[in-house]
Design a protein around this motif. Structure first.
Motif, short mmCIF file in Angstrom:
data_model
loop_
_atom_site.label_atom_id
_atom_site.label_comp_id
_atom_site.label_asym_id
_atom_site.label_seq_id
_atom_site.Cartn_x
_atom_site.Cartn_y
_atom_site.Cartn_z
N VAL A 376 0.81 -1.27 -0.06
CA VAL A 376 -0.18 0.15 0.05
C VAL A 376 0.93 1.20 -0.06
O VAL A 376 2.01 1.31 0.70
N LYS A 377 0.53 2.37 -0.44
CA LYS A 377 1.15 3.55 -0.51
C LYS A 377 0.66 4.29 0.83
O LYS A 377 1.72 5.23 1.12
N TYR A 378 -0.52 4.42 1.27
CA TYR A 378 -0.68 4.96 2.42
C TYR A 378 -1.30 3.99 3.50
O TYR A 378 -1.98 3.20 3.19
N VAL A 379 -0.88 4.56 4.85
CA VAL A 379 -1.60 4.00 5.88
C VAL A 379 -2.35 4.95 6.55
O VAL A 379 -1.93 6.25 6.73
N ILE A 394 -2.25 10.22 8.69
CA ILE A 394 -2.21 9.56 7.27
C ILE A 394 -0.56 9.53 7.16
O ILE A 394 -0.06 10.74 7.16
N LYS A 395 -0.25 8.38 7.03
CA LYS A 395 1.27 8.08 6.48
C LYS A 395 1.82 7.72 5.03
O LYS A 395 0.95 6.78 4.60
N ASN A 399 7.53 7.81 1.49
CA ASN A 399 8.84 8.68 1.75
C ASN A 399 8.48 8.88 3.39
O ASN A 399 9.31 9.81 3.95
N SER A 400 7.72 8.27 4.08
CA SER A 400 7.66 8.25 5.61
C SER A 400 7.06 9.57 6.10
O SER A 400 6.95 9.66 7.28
#
Length: 417
Positions: A376-379, A394-395, A399-400
């Motif tokens: 996934v690109k986002y958590v 939202i992470k 790129n953290s």
């Protein structure tokens, strides 16, 4: 452990995306040409195929999955679609309302053959059929449609073979002369060809046996037997295909092996498939609809083998985005907060974003590992603090970077996907 039946293959999740990509592209292109989808049962009464395909063909004699059901009827898993489609059109009186019908299909078919690369006992085909036009424009449109389908999935290089079987009378006269020629070489023919000499002599032209090929070099060709009607039809097809910019070769021994064909026949081949280089083909069948109880109706169609198309795609360097991985993982460290996490996930799904949540009440660390595994690109984190403040964190997993926004702000947040 119970294994799958020989000659069948599981389509696993990592492969399903490419299948969906092909089906979506083929559906879209078909609709551009005015073709509508038809779906028929995967089994039919056996006579649908035995009457149409021909008693002397390998399909009917050797390859059909036929059984007697509990009612005593002979039933066959469909080995091809044209006959089943015609049965459906006739039974549902579609030609009464529409003098010209254009149909497409996509689905599984069944033949008892020796499994090999690109040939399975359950296989899949796309096909298109045009019913109601006797004119060469219909033949050409089907070939142009096929070319557009290939281009839509990144295939631009293939060989198109064209031939004609002429009218019923033309074919009858040609078969008589072909048999007369081949009988003088009967002892030199392969076993299969000797058997076909009486039952289906045209199939000998398809033989891959070297001795058969030598004998066929001097055999009569059907193009020498064409009447004026057949010549004119074929010449018009050639002109229309040529003007469309599609390259082709005339192959005077191409017959396509099914009894219902007349006039135009064609085949698509690829050098990426090895010896079994055909991945589709078709032709005109002007008598089949009447033969199966419908009104006299000219028709033309083709079918493509999906497994073989996948083999070609696999050898190309073209990138096909068939990714169906989730975009976002909603993390909820406290399982008592699941209602909040589910509400967030549903908000995001309403924006057509692919979202997954933890269903095993795992720790935050385990959920983050699972998010990485799912690419996934986002958590989106819904922890105790977020719930207390009615926010979410939202992470960006690439790129953290992370930020905190309001719960309602999710509706407009720009996820850069």
């Amino acid at each position: 452990m119970i294994q799958s039946v020989r000659g069948t293959k599981d389509i696993l999740p990592e492969d399903a995306g490419l299948w969906q990509f092909i089906e979506k592209k083929f559906s879209d292109v078909s609709h551009l040409y005015g073709y509508k989808e038809i779906r028929t049962p995967v089994f039919e009464r056996t006579e649908v195929f035995s009457r149409s395909i021909g008693q002397g063909t390998d399909i009917v004699n050797k390859e059909m999955y036929t059984f007697t059901d509990k009612g005593g009827d002979s039933i066959t898993l469909r080995p091809e679609m044209t006959a089943a489609m015609v049965r459906a059109v006739v039974q549902n009186s579609l030609l009464h309302n529409f003098p010209l019908i254009k149909l497409w299909y996509f689905g599984p078919f069944f033949r008892y053959e020796r499994p090999q690369k690109g040939r399975l006992r359950q296989f899949h085909q796309y096909g298109a059929e045009c019913l109601g036009s006797a004119y060469p424009e219909a033949d050409a449109e089907l070939i142009i449609l096929a070319d557009s389908l290939f281009k839509s999935i990144g295939i631009s290089s293939y060989k198109l073979l064209l031939n004609t079987l002429g009218t019923e009378e033309t074919r009858k006269n040609y078969v008589f002369e072909l048999v007369r020629y081949l009988k003088s070489y009967k002892d030199q023919l392969s076993n299969d060809s000797r058997n076909r000499l009486e039952s289906n002599p045209l199939r000998i032209l398809d033989s891959k046996d070297e001795s058969d090929s030598e004998i066929l070099k001097n055999a009569p060709v059907i193009l020498e037997f064409l009447d004026n009607e057949s010549k004119e039809h074929f010449e018009n097809v050639i002109t229309l295909v040529k003007e469309s910019g599609i390259n082709f070769e005339i192959s005077s021994y191409l017959v396509r092996g099914l009894d219902y064909y007349n006039h135009t026949v064609f085949e698509f081949q690829s050098n990426m498939l090895g010896a079994q280089d055909s991945f589709g083909g078709g032709g005109r069948y002007n008598n089949l609809i009447e033969q199966l109880g419908g009104p006299p109706t000219p028709a033309v169609g083709f079918a493509l083998g999906i497994e073989r198309l996948l083999m070609i795609i696999g050898q190309l360097n073209n990138f096909i985005d068939s990714n169906s991985n989730p975009h976002i993982y909603v993390v909820s460290p406290n399982h008592n907060n699941k209602k909040y996490a589910i509400a967030i996930a549903e908000k995001l799904r309403r924006r057509n974003l692919r979202v997954i949540t933890d269903l095993n009440r795992r720790s935050l660390k385990s959920q983050m590992k699972d998010a990485n595994k799912n690419n996934v690109k986002y958590v989106v984190i819904a922890g105790d603090d977020e719930i207390k403040e009615h926010t979410v964190t939202i992470k960006n997993m690439e790129n953290s970077e992370q930020c905190n926004i309001s719960f309602d702000g999710i509706d407009n947040y720009d996820f850069d996907l």
